[in-house]
Write a protein that holds these residues in place. Sequence first.
Motif, PDB file in Angstrom:
ATOM      1  N   GLY A   7       6.565  -7.024   4.340  1.00  0.00           N
ATOM      2  CA  GLY A   7       5.341  -7.799   4.396  1.00  0.00           C
ATOM      3  C   GLY A   7       4.119  -7.128   3.797  1.00  0.00           C
ATOM      4  O   GLY A   7       3.047  -7.734   3.740  1.00  0.00           O
ATOM      5  N   SER A  16      -6.051 -10.914   5.034  1.00  0.00           N
ATOM      6  CA  SER A  16      -5.047 -10.781   6.093  1.00  0.00           C
ATOM      7  C   SER A  16      -3.660 -10.555   5.511  1.00  0.00           C
ATOM      8  O   SER A  16      -3.365 -10.969   4.386  1.00  0.00           O
ATOM      9  CB  SER A  16      -5.013 -12.058   6.953  1.00  0.00           C
ATOM     10  N   ARG A  18       0.605 -10.162   7.244  1.00  0.00           N
ATOM     11  CA  ARG A  18       1.458 -10.065   8.415  1.00  0.00           C
ATOM     12  C   ARG A  18       2.687  -9.234   8.069  1.00  0.00           C
ATOM     13  O   ARG A  18       3.445  -9.574   7.151  1.00  0.00           O
ATOM     14  CB  ARG A  18       1.908 -11.442   8.913  1.00  0.00           C
ATOM     15  N   SER A  20       6.349  -7.538   9.183  1.00  0.00           N
ATOM     16  CA  SER A  20       7.492  -7.818  10.051  1.00  0.00           C
ATOM     17  C   SER A  20       8.356  -6.572  10.179  1.00  0.00           C
ATOM     18  O   SER A  20       8.509  -5.819   9.217  1.00  0.00           O
ATOM     19  CB  SER A  20       8.335  -8.968   9.496  1.00  0.00           C
ATOM     20  N   PHE A  67      -6.124  -6.479  14.658  1.00  0.00           N
ATOM     21  CA  PHE A  67      -4.659  -6.545  14.552  1.00  0.00           C
ATOM     22  C   PHE A  67      -4.075  -7.097  15.836  1.00  0.00           C
ATOM     23  O   PHE A  67      -4.581  -6.844  16.925  1.00  0.00           O
ATOM     24  CB  PHE A  67      -4.074  -5.153  14.298  1.00  0.00           C
ATOM     25  N   TYR A  79       6.133  -8.477  14.910  1.00  0.00           N
ATOM     26  CA  TYR A  79       5.146  -8.804  13.889  1.00  0.00           C
ATOM     27  C   TYR A  79       3.872  -8.008  14.114  1.00  0.00           C
ATOM     28  O   TYR A  79       3.512  -7.701  15.254  1.00  0.00           O
ATOM     29  CB  TYR A  79       4.812 -10.292  13.921  1.00  0.00           C
ATOM     30  N   GLN A  81       0.138  -8.827  12.891  1.00  0.00           N
ATOM     31  CA  GLN A  81      -0.831  -9.652  12.166  1.00  0.00           C
ATOM     32  C   GLN A  81      -2.090  -8.834  11.963  1.00  0.00           C
ATOM     33  O   GLN A  81      -2.681  -8.361  12.926  1.00  0.00           O
ATOM     34  CB  GLN A  81      -1.144 -10.915  12.970  1.00  0.00           C
ATOM     35  N   ASN A  83      -5.830  -8.795  10.384  1.00  0.00           N
ATOM     36  CA  ASN A  83      -6.952  -9.592   9.888  1.00  0.00           C
ATOM     37  C   ASN A  83      -8.141  -8.691   9.595  1.00  0.00           C
ATOM     38  O   ASN A  83      -8.190  -7.548  10.048  1.00  0.00           O
ATOM     39  CB  ASN A  83      -7.339 -10.651  10.912  1.00  0.00           C
TER      40      ASN A  83
END
Length: 121
Positions: A7, A16, A18, A20, A67, A79, A81, A83
């Motif tokens: 990712g 952003s 994400r 994995s 995050f 995950y 994420q 941002n």
Amino acid sequence: VQLQASGGGLVQAGGSLRLSCTASGRTFSSYAITWFRQAPGKEREFVAGIVRTGGTTSYADSVKGRFTISRVNAKNTVYLQMNSLKSDDTAVYYCAAAFRLTWTRDDYEYWGQGTLVTVSS
């Protein structure tokens, strides 16, 4: 357990991504999973971690509020994420597994291969 991180990529500041972390094996739900990162010339540092059930998470101060870590045990996947990315977030990101959630790199026996995140300013 074998881990594979994916990712990563190139993103502008404020954007952003994400990440994995996918695991093989039936015992994924037995492990806490943590993301570490290593920037050029710096030591590998804790970013975020999640316990086996997903009920507790932990974040480094530098990413708190930007995050979010989550997991889907049925998919053997965790995950991250990310941002509001900053240039300081540029690093190779690694996922790691251990029986308990800690911030200490040496406590982790299993590591993914890393995925590069580059944030351009």
